[in-house]
Design a protein around this motif. Sequence first.
Motif, PDB file in Angstrom:
ATOM      1  N   GLU A  66       0.803  -1.216   0.000  1.00  0.00           N
ATOM      2  CA  GLU A  66       0.000   0.000   0.000  1.00  0.00           C
ATOM      3  C   GLU A  66       0.839   1.271   0.000  1.00  0.00           C
ATOM      4  OE1 GLU A  66      -2.267  -0.658   3.567  1.00  0.00           O
ATOM      5  OE2 GLU A  66      -3.678  -1.989   2.541  1.00  0.00           O
ATOM      6  N   ALA A  67       2.005   1.218   0.620  1.00  0.00           N
ATOM      7  CA  ALA A  67       2.842   2.409   0.758  1.00  0.00           C
ATOM      8  C   ALA A  67       4.276   1.984   1.042  1.00  0.00           C
ATOM      9  CB  ALA A  67       2.316   3.289   1.895  1.00  0.00           C
ATOM     10  N   ILE A  68       5.158   2.962   1.029  1.00  0.00           N
ATOM     11  CA  ILE A  68       6.573   2.721   1.309  1.00  0.00           C
ATOM     12  C   ILE A  68       6.861   3.126   2.752  1.00  0.00           C
ATOM     13  CG2 ILE A  68       8.941   3.347   0.687  1.00  0.00           C
ATOM     14  CD1 ILE A  68       7.732   4.209  -2.079  1.00  0.00           C
ATOM     15  N   VAL A  69       7.524   2.244   3.489  1.00  0.00           N
ATOM     16  CA  VAL A  69       7.985   2.584   4.838  1.00  0.00           C
ATOM     17  C   VAL A  69       9.344   3.277   4.738  1.00  0.00           C
ATOM     18  CG1 VAL A  69       8.730   1.666   7.074  1.00  0.00           C
ATOM     19  CG2 VAL A  69       6.733   0.682   5.919  1.00  0.00           C
ATOM     20  N   SER A 130      12.473  -1.207  10.450  1.00  0.00           N
ATOM     21  CA  SER A 130      11.344  -0.905   9.568  1.00  0.00           C
ATOM     22  C   SER A 130      10.017  -0.950  10.319  1.00  0.00           C
ATOM     23  CB  SER A 130      11.333  -1.830   8.346  1.00  0.00           C
ATOM     24  OG  SER A 130      11.267  -3.174   8.721  1.00  0.00           O
ATOM     25  N   ILE A 131       9.894  -1.805  11.324  1.00  0.00           N
ATOM     26  CA  ILE A 131       8.683  -1.829  12.158  1.00  0.00           C
ATOM     27  C   ILE A 131       8.585  -0.540  12.972  1.00  0.00           C
ATOM     28  CG2 ILE A 131       7.624  -2.939  14.181  1.00  0.00           C
ATOM     29  CD1 ILE A 131       8.561  -5.630  12.923  1.00  0.00           C
ATOM     30  N   GLU A 132       9.698  -0.125  13.545  1.00  0.00           N
ATOM     31  CA  GLU A 132       9.694   1.122  14.321  1.00  0.00           C
ATOM     32  C   GLU A 132       9.346   2.313  13.425  1.00  0.00           C
ATOM     33  OE1 GLU A 132      13.649   0.840  15.913  1.00  0.00           O
ATOM     34  OE2 GLU A 132      12.939  -0.085  17.777  1.00  0.00           O
ATOM     35  N   ASP A 133       9.906   2.331  12.211  1.00  0.00           N
ATOM     36  CA  ASP A 133       9.585   3.413  11.272  1.00  0.00           C
ATOM     37  C   ASP A 133       8.115   3.378  10.888  1.00  0.00           C
ATOM     38  OD1 ASP A 133      12.231   4.194  11.403  1.00  0.00           O
ATOM     39  OD2 ASP A 133      12.763   3.424   9.412  1.00  0.00           O
ATOM     40  N   PHE A 134       7.583   2.180  10.652  1.00  0.00           N
ATOM     41  CA  PHE A 134       6.158   2.035  10.331  1.00  0.00           C
ATOM     42  C   PHE A 134       5.301   2.603  11.464  1.00  0.00           C
ATOM     43  CE2 PHE A 134       2.279  -0.360  11.094  1.00  0.00           C
ATOM     44  CZ  PHE A 134       1.597  -0.178   9.898  1.00  0.00           C
ATOM     45  N   LEU A 135       5.618   2.239  12.693  1.00  0.00           N
ATOM     46  CA  LEU A 135       4.840   2.708  13.838  1.00  0.00           C
ATOM     47  C   LEU A 135       4.931   4.229  13.991  1.00  0.00           C
ATOM     48  CD1 LEU A 135       5.616  -0.120  16.395  1.00  0.00           C
ATOM     49  CD2 LEU A 135       3.405   0.371  15.301  1.00  0.00           C
ATOM     50  N   GLN A 136       6.115   4.783  13.773  1.00  0.00           N
ATOM     51  CA  GLN A 136       6.272   6.229  13.858  1.00  0.00           C
ATOM     52  C   GLN A 136       5.421   6.920  12.787  1.00  0.00           C
ATOM     53  OE1 GLN A 136      10.258   7.681  13.209  1.00  0.00           O
ATOM     54  NE2 GLN A 136       9.776   9.665  14.076  1.00  0.00           N
ATOM     55  N   GLN A 137       5.409   6.375  11.591  1.00  0.00           N
ATOM     56  CA  GLN A 137       4.626   6.946  10.501  1.00  0.00           C
ATOM     57  C   GLN A 137       3.129   6.776  10.723  1.00  0.00           C
ATOM     58  OE1 GLN A 137       6.144   4.958   7.020  1.00  0.00           O
ATOM     59  NE2 GLN A 137       8.214   5.685   7.393  1.00  0.00           N
ATOM     60  N   HIS A 142      -0.571  12.116  14.728  1.00  0.00           N
ATOM     61  CA  HIS A 142      -0.113  12.884  13.566  1.00  0.00           C
ATOM     62  C   HIS A 142      -0.795  12.332  12.320  1.00  0.00           C
ATOM     63  CE1 HIS A 142       3.180  13.168  16.537  1.00  0.00           C
ATOM     64  NE2 HIS A 142       3.212  14.418  16.133  1.00  0.00           N
ATOM     65  N   PRO A 143      -0.931  13.146  11.294  1.00  0.00           N
ATOM     66  CA  PRO A 143      -1.521  12.636  10.043  1.00  0.00           C
ATOM     67  C   PRO A 143      -0.665  11.495   9.482  1.00  0.00           C
ATOM     68  CG  PRO A 143      -1.269  15.032   9.980  1.00  0.00           C
ATOM     69  CD  PRO A 143      -0.586  14.552  11.225  1.00  0.00           C
ATOM     70  N   ALA A 144      -1.296  10.617   8.734  1.00  0.00           N
ATOM     71  CA  ALA A 144      -0.578   9.493   8.127  1.00  0.00           C
ATOM     72  C   ALA A 144       0.621  10.009   7.338  1.00  0.00           C
ATOM     73  CB  ALA A 144      -1.509   8.696   7.229  1.00  0.00           C
ATOM     74  N   GLN A 145       1.760   9.372   7.537  1.00  0.00           N
ATOM     75  CA  GLN A 145       2.985   9.822   6.901  1.00  0.00           C
ATOM     76  C   GLN A 145       3.607   8.757   6.002  1.00  0.00           C
ATOM     77  OE1 GLN A 145       5.738  11.497   9.747  1.00  0.00           O
ATOM     78  NE2 GLN A 145       4.071  12.200  11.023  1.00  0.00           N
ATOM     79  N   HIS A 146       2.901   7.678   5.728  1.00  0.00           N
ATOM     80  CA  HIS A 146       3.478   6.665   4.846  1.00  0.00           C
ATOM     81  C   HIS A 146       3.694   7.277   3.463  1.00  0.00           C
ATOM     82  CE1 HIS A 146       2.979   3.500   7.745  1.00  0.00           C
ATOM     83  NE2 HIS A 146       1.667   3.681   7.807  1.00  0.00           N
ATOM     84  N   THR A 147       4.776   6.929   2.846  1.00  0.00           N
ATOM     85  CA  THR A 147       5.112   7.459   1.528  1.00  0.00           C
ATOM     86  C   THR A 147       4.332   6.684   0.469  1.00  0.00           C
ATOM     87  OG1 THR A 147       7.309   8.005   2.352  1.00  0.00           O
ATOM     88  CG2 THR A 147       7.011   7.943  -0.046  1.00  0.00           C
ATOM     89  N   PRO A 148       3.647   7.377  -0.415  1.00  0.00           N
ATOM     90  CA  PRO A 148       2.856   6.682  -1.440  1.00  0.00           C
ATOM     91  C   PRO A 148       3.746   5.959  -2.455  1.00  0.00           C
ATOM     92  CG  PRO A 148       2.849   9.042  -1.837  1.00  0.00           C
ATOM     93  CD  PRO A 148       3.552   8.826  -0.525  1.00  0.00           C
ATOM     94  N   LEU A 149       3.188   4.905  -3.033  1.00  0.00           N
ATOM     95  CA  LEU A 149       3.923   4.139  -4.047  1.00  0.00           C
ATOM     96  C   LEU A 149       4.265   4.989  -5.256  1.00  0.00           C
ATOM     97  CD1 LEU A 149       2.009   0.742  -4.038  1.00  0.00           C
ATOM     98  CD2 LEU A 149       4.113   1.336  -2.845  1.00  0.00           C
TER      99      LEU A 149
END
Length: 157
Positions: A66-69, A130-137, A142-149
């Motif tokens: 769905e997105a880039i971590v 990568s799990i920690e980064d996912f959780l932070q995002q 805060h608004p969703a911060q996952h990077t779109p594909l």
Amino acid sequence: MTERYKPNTTVACVIYSQGKFLLVEELIDGTVKFNQPAGHLEANESIVSACAREIVEETGLELIPEAIVGIYQFSASGELAFVRYTFCIELAKQQHATPRDSAITATHWLNLADIIALGSQLRSPLVLKSIEDFLQQSDKNHPAQHTPLSLLNVDYF
């Protein structure tokens, strides 16, 4: 002239549902290791399709990232180096995963504390990072911060 640096291109996917993450268990050189569904980019496939293929092979689940971590550079022992594209998928409920790849011995839905407790059994430091980064995002404050594909110039083969 020095030899050109050629890291391996790999993909991985953080799969999250109901406070738990889906990890695969594999036996590497006689040692049990845990990882996200992950593997190498193959010829004539996009990075996103490589990730989807690895998810199917290692979990039996037909899911699309769905997105880039994050994109990580990692050097293992010796000359071995990787550039790892890590994606994510959030599922409404945990799905039963059955590996198709014989190298995967089991799958597990684990919470963050369980994953941290695995310590050296994690395939690389990038599993927890990568799990920690996912959780932070995904922080609900805060608004969703996952990077779109769409960040990737993806050619679908």
